[in-house]
Design a protein around this motif. Structure first.
Motif, mmCIF file in Angstrom:
data_model
loop_
_atom_site.group_PDB
_atom_site.id
_atom_site.type_symbol
_atom_site.label_atom_id
_atom_site.label_comp_id
_atom_site.label_asym_id
_atom_site.label_seq_id
_atom_site.Cartn_x
_atom_site.Cartn_y
_atom_site.Cartn_z
ATOM 1 N N UNK A 114 1.542 7.454 -3.675
ATOM 2 C CA UNK A 114 -0.015 7.412 -4.095
ATOM 3 C C UNK A 114 -0.705 7.457 -2.902
ATOM 4 N N UNK A 115 -0.015 6.318 -2.473
ATOM 5 C CA UNK A 115 -1.422 5.636 -0.812
ATOM 6 C C UNK A 115 -0.979 7.230 0.332
ATOM 7 N N UNK A 116 0.188 7.541 0.394
ATOM 8 C CA UNK A 116 0.274 8.501 1.308
ATOM 9 C C UNK A 116 -0.483 9.894 0.719
ATOM 10 N N UNK A 117 -0.829 9.910 0.154
ATOM 11 C CA UNK A 117 -1.899 11.511 -1.198
ATOM 12 C C UNK A 117 -3.123 11.101 -0.208
ATOM 13 N N UNK A 118 -2.974 9.632 -0.842
ATOM 14 C CA UNK A 118 -4.977 9.538 -0.668
ATOM 15 C C UNK A 118 -5.120 9.551 0.896
ATOM 16 N N UNK A 119 -4.644 8.773 1.684
ATOM 17 C CA UNK A 119 -4.207 9.307 2.817
ATOM 18 C C UNK A 119 -4.296 10.375 3.404
ATOM 19 N N UNK A 120 -3.396 11.346 3.324
ATOM 20 C CA UNK A 120 -3.422 12.308 3.359
ATOM 21 C C UNK A 120 -4.612 13.115 2.976
ATOM 22 N N UNK A 121 -5.989 13.643 1.912
ATOM 23 C CA UNK A 121 -7.274 13.518 0.983
ATOM 24 C C UNK A 121 -8.077 13.188 2.687
#
Length: 295
Positions: A114-121
């Motif tokens: 989840x943190x990786x997806x937020x960082x990517x966005x």
């Protein structure tokens, strides 16, 4: 010289704006400004692919009330090496802080993803903005740190104890080595260098995506890029690509400082350097894990 870093290539120093002071003296050891060879933004140089100076039009200059001519802004409005170092330190500090919190709290793989997806966005949003937004960059660093901390804790616990620390030391070694090679001009960033690196990077990412698809739909290790001899080779290539991207980032920062990029661009420099270092760490972590598993 355009950087192949996804942040710098989308916007940043290659944008057709800038600030007065683009004819300022370059850093010590660099080429002389005012010559076609020394200034990558000079006009009329036969070998210069960037015939138009990206800093020739200054949106930050104030208009002369009598003649309407732009006036040179205060010199303090341009980017300096101290600005880049300070903002990169802040950004990397947040990455480390986020990683520490995730490690201590023993966050699971779900929160890591989840943190990786937020960082990517957040990274994509910032990359497509015309101007850097420090809040976005710092939020990206925090969430990226949470992802790295949780992932590193999982690797350290279940895959290869001690691998994260070895990956950190390896990343630091790559950074220092590339900085020395760049400053001594053993590695020179040229148009050919950039073109070949982009081809290699695109090929690497395509192979990574194909391997992921095989893993999802075919099960197992996909094409074998995550283990064994092929995994080691793939990991070494990934680390080398990250190292060469560092050289491109160094060139971009050096040109921005020498030719008067706006001061706000130091945030983009910090953002780009952080992304590259995260890439190197992840590839180093994978490589160390594979090597430890083969012992």
């Amino acid at each position: 010289m355009r950087s192949s870093n996804p942040v710098f290539s989308r916007r940043g120093f290659s944008r057709d704006n800038g600030t007065a002071g683009f004819n300022a003296a370059p850093q010590a050891g660099g080429p002389a400004v005012g010559t076609a060879q020394g200034n990558p933004y000079a006009q009329g140089a036969p070998a210069n692919p960037y015939a138009t100076n990206p800093y020739a039009t200054n949106p930050y200059a104030q208009q002369d009330t009598q003649y309407g001519a732009p006036q040179a802004p205060v010199r303090g409005n341009v980017m300096t090496m101290d600005d880049v170092v300070a903002r990169t330190g802040i950004t990397l500090g947040l990455v480390i802080a986020g990683a520490t919190v995730a490690w201590v709290m023993d966050l699971g793989i779900g929160l890591a993803v989840g943190a990786a997806l937020v960082a990517m966005v957040l990274g994509l949003v910032q990359s497509f903005k015309r101007k850097p937004v420090p809040a976005l960059i710092l939020a990206y660093a925090a969430f990226e740190g949470i992802f790295l901390g949780a992932l590193s804790n999982l690797v350290n616990t279940w895959v290869s104890p001690g691998a994260p620390m070895q990956a950190v030391l390896g990343t630091m070694a790559v950074f220092v080595t590339m900085l020395v090679l760049y400053k001594t001009r053993i590695i020179r960033v040229t148009q050919r260098f950039t073109r070949y690196l982009m081809i290699a990077a695109i090929s690497f990412m395509v192979l990574t995506a194909v391997n992921l698809l095989f893993m999802v739909f075919g099960g197992g290790d996909g094409l074998g890029f995550r283990s064994g001899g092929m995994g080691i080779l793939f990991g070494v290539v990934g680390v080398l690509l990250g190292a060469f991207f560092l050289a491109l980032d160094f060139k971009q920062v050096e040109d921005g400082v020498a030719y008067g990029a706006p001061r706000e661009e130091s945030w983009m420099a910090a953002f780009g350097l952080t992304m590259t270092l995260v890439w190197i760490y992840l590839e180093m972590l994978r490589l160390v894990s594979i090597l430890s598993g083969d012992d």
